[in-house]
Design an enzyme around this catalytic site. Structure first.
Site, short mmCIF file in Angstrom:
data_model
loop_
_atom_site.label_atom_id
_atom_site.label_comp_id
_atom_site.label_asym_id
_atom_site.label_seq_id
_atom_site.Cartn_x
_atom_site.Cartn_y
_atom_site.Cartn_z
CB SER A 1 -4.30 -2.39 3.35
OG SER A 1 -3.60 -1.98 2.21
CG HIS B 1 -3.29 5.04 -0.50
ND1 HIS B 1 -3.34 3.75 -0.97
CD2 HIS B 1 -3.93 5.82 -1.41
CE1 HIS B 1 -4.01 3.74 -2.12
NE2 HIS B 1 -4.37 4.98 -2.42
CG ASP C 1 -2.07 0.93 1.18
OD1 ASP C 1 -1.90 2.04 0.63
OD2 ASP C 1 -3.15 0.59 1.69
CO1 B1M Z 1 -5.61 5.54 -4.13
N1 B1M Z 1 -7.19 4.49 -3.71
N2 B1M Z 1 -4.94 4.11 -5.26
N3 B1M Z 1 -4.16 6.73 -4.55
N4 B1M Z 1 -6.58 6.88 -3.25
C1 B1M Z 1 -8.10 5.04 -2.71
C2 B1M Z 1 -7.76 4.53 -1.33
C3 B1M Z 1 -9.50 4.51 -3.24
C4 B1M Z 1 -10.57 4.34 -2.15
C5 B1M Z 1 -10.00 5.46 -4.35
C6 B1M Z 1 -11.34 5.09 -4.93
O1 B1M Z 1 -11.44 4.12 -5.66
N5 B1M Z 1 -12.37 5.83 -4.65
C7 B1M Z 1 -9.09 3.15 -3.92
C8 B1M Z 1 -9.08 1.90 -3.01
C9 B1M Z 1 -10.18 0.93 -3.39
C10 B1M Z 1 -10.09 -0.37 -2.66
O2 B1M Z 1 -9.12 -0.85 -2.17
N6 B1M Z 1 -11.24 -0.97 -2.63
C11 B1M Z 1 -7.69 3.47 -4.40
C12 B1M Z 1 -7.01 2.77 -5.42
C13 B1M Z 1 -7.82 1.73 -6.16
C14 B1M Z 1 -5.67 3.03 -5.76
C15 B1M Z 1 -4.80 2.27 -6.78
C16 B1M Z 1 -4.94 0.74 -6.75
C17 B1M Z 1 -5.12 2.82 -8.17
C18 B1M Z 1 -4.41 2.15 -9.31
O3 B1M Z 1 -3.20 2.04 -9.33
N7 B1M Z 1 -5.19 1.70 -10.23
C19 B1M Z 1 -3.39 2.73 -6.36
C20 B1M Z 1 -2.85 1.82 -5.25
C21 B1M Z 1 -1.39 1.73 -5.22
C22 B1M Z 1 -0.95 0.92 -4.00
O4 B1M Z 1 -1.20 1.33 -2.88
N8 B1M Z 1 -0.31 -0.18 -4.26
C23 B1M Z 1 -3.67 4.07 -5.77
C24 B1M Z 1 -2.78 5.13 -5.79
C25 B1M Z 1 -3.03 6.39 -5.28
C26 B1M Z 1 -2.11 7.60 -5.46
C27 B1M Z 1 -0.63 7.24 -5.46
C28 B1M Z 1 -2.45 8.28 -6.77
C29 B1M Z 1 -2.59 8.53 -4.28
C30 B1M Z 1 -1.81 8.32 -2.96
C31 B1M Z 1 -0.72 9.31 -2.75
C32 B1M Z 1 -0.14 9.21 -1.36
O5 B1M Z 1 -0.77 8.84 -0.40
N9 B1M Z 1 1.11 9.55 -1.28
C33 B1M Z 1 -4.01 8.00 -4.04
C34 B1M Z 1 -5.01 8.73 -3.34
C35 B1M Z 1 -4.67 10.15 -3.00
C36 B1M Z 1 -6.26 8.15 -2.99
C37 B1M Z 1 -7.51 8.83 -2.36
C38 B1M Z 1 -8.19 9.62 -3.48
C39 B1M Z 1 -7.26 9.76 -1.20
C40 B1M Z 1 -6.48 9.16 -0.03
C41 B1M Z 1 -6.07 10.23 0.95
O6 B1M Z 1 -4.93 10.65 0.98
N10 B1M Z 1 -7.03 10.73 1.74
C42 B1M Z 1 -8.32 7.57 -1.87
C43 B1M Z 1 -9.79 7.82 -1.75
C44 B1M Z 1 -10.33 7.61 -0.33
O7 B1M Z 1 -9.63 7.42 0.62
N11 B1M Z 1 -11.61 7.57 -0.21
C45 B1M Z 1 -7.76 6.49 -2.72
C46 B1M Z 1 -6.78 11.75 2.73
C47 B1M Z 1 -6.21 11.10 4.01
C48 B1M Z 1 -5.92 12.15 5.07
O8 B1M Z 1 -7.17 10.21 4.50
O9 B1M Z 1 -5.57 8.25 4.50
O10 B1M Z 1 -8.02 7.93 5.06
P1 B1M Z 1 -6.81 8.76 5.09
O11 B1M Z 1 -6.42 9.08 6.60
C49 B1M Z 1 -7.36 9.51 7.56
C50 B1M Z 1 -7.98 8.38 8.37
O12 B1M Z 1 -8.20 7.22 7.61
C51 B1M Z 1 -7.04 8.20 9.53
O13 B1M Z 1 -6.54 9.51 9.77
C52 B1M Z 1 -6.60 10.31 8.58
C53 B1M Z 1 -7.35 11.60 8.87
O14 B1M Z 1 -7.05 12.19 10.07
N12 B1M Z 1 -5.90 7.31 9.44
C54 B1M Z 1 -5.31 6.81 10.56
C55 B1M Z 1 -5.21 6.85 8.38
N13 B1M Z 1 -4.22 6.06 8.77
C56 B1M Z 1 -4.25 6.02 10.11
C57 B1M Z 1 -3.44 5.33 11.01
C58 B1M Z 1 -3.72 5.46 12.38
C59 B1M Z 1 -4.78 6.27 12.81
C60 B1M Z 1 -5.60 6.93 11.91
O15 B1M Z 1 -3.00 4.86 13.34
C61 B1M Z 1 -1.95 4.00 13.00
#
Ligand code: B1M
Length: 215
Positions: free
Chosen positions: A151, A100, A98
């Protein structure tokens, strides 16, 4: 567009040019963390929706993520810090497979600013590295982040690995990331893990749970 809409728009459009001036204007009105939570994260949410519905392609998601990261880095020195220090140590990683890391890095910032020592291993970390680092660094807690559905399976395997190594009671585990749910972590995973495992919906809940683990 008004400032707040414009900032949100910059995340959605991946538009870096001129963002510092907008962030300075925003800082004159609101605390840095509120800008991240209310405005920048709202933009990332839209990006996720557009990507999920096929209206936005991956390279544009990447641009949005880069703008998000730069904006957070720009705001970070303006975030409130407590004077506390040495409240405990967490090894933090995005799990194997992963990439992200925006959420994980926000957790790092919030915990570091609130007196915790964070060993941030980065992305795609195999369980062996996480566990070896926890031992070497004498960690109190292990934190794992992951946004992909696959994940959540890796996290389950990692907890099972901790069970089989007999170290589940040594390190309470904090899990977060968009693909997890509270019931999956605190019912399903807690049921199979020999130690404590908790779900944090956001970085602030992560902080509250760290405080609870260390109490
Ligand atoms: Co990706 N991606 N992505 N992506 N991406 C998602 C996660 C996805 C939901 C988008 C969608 O389809 N709507 C989807 C997953 C679907 C699934 O698994 N069912 C997805 C996909 C499919 C993919 C790829 C597979 C796409 C592809 O290649 N075809 C690929 C995966 C690559 C891989 O991981 N092997 C991929 C790639 C990417 C980018 C590289 C382009 C980029 C990431 C850049 C980076 O992180 N450096 C990206 C992004 C930006 C996203 C979305 C749009 C936004 C994620 C984000 O940063 N959110 C995302 C959509 C979504 O999440 N709904 C998506 C903002 C961030 C602050 O939120 O990380 O949730 P989040 O963190 C929150 C809480 O969750 C929590 O605190 C934070 C807020 O305070 N939290 C924790 C998180 N971790 C924590 C740990 C803790 C405590 C709290 O304690 C340990």
């Amino acid at each position: 567009l008004p400032l707040w809409d414009r900032l949100e728009r910059r995340i959605i459009d991946g538009e870096m040019n001129g963002i510092e001036a907008d962030l300075d204007a925003a800082l004159a009105e609101r605390p840095a963390l509120q800008i991240v939570n209310d405005t920048l994260l709202a933009g990332m949410k839209v990006v996720g929706e557009l990507f999920g519905s096929g209206e936005m392609q991956l390279p544009f998601v990447l641009k949005s993520a880069e703008v998000m990261k730069s904006a957070v880095a720009y705001l970070e020195p303006h975030m409130e810090k407590t004077d506390d220090d040495g409240k405990g140590r967490i090894v933090l990683a995005t799990v194997k497979g992963d990439v992200h890391d925006i959420g994980k890095n926000l957790v790092d910032i919030i915990l570091s600013n609130n007196g915790y020592d964070v060993v941030n291993l980065g992305i795609k970390q195999p369980v062996s590295t996480i566990l070896e680092t926890a031992e070497e660094q004498n960690a109190d807690v292990i934190g794992m982040s992951g946004l992909l559905v696959k994940s959540t399976v890796i996290m389950k395997e990692n907890l099972e690995e901790m069970n089989s190594r007999g170290i589940s009671e040594t390190y309470p585990v904090l899990l977060g990331g968009a693909a997890l749910t509270r019931s999956f972590v605190e019912e399903d995973l807690a049921g199979l893990f020999d130690g404590q495992v908790r779900y944090a919906r956001d970085a602030f809940e992560g902080l509250r749970l760290m405080d609870a683990f260390m109490a």
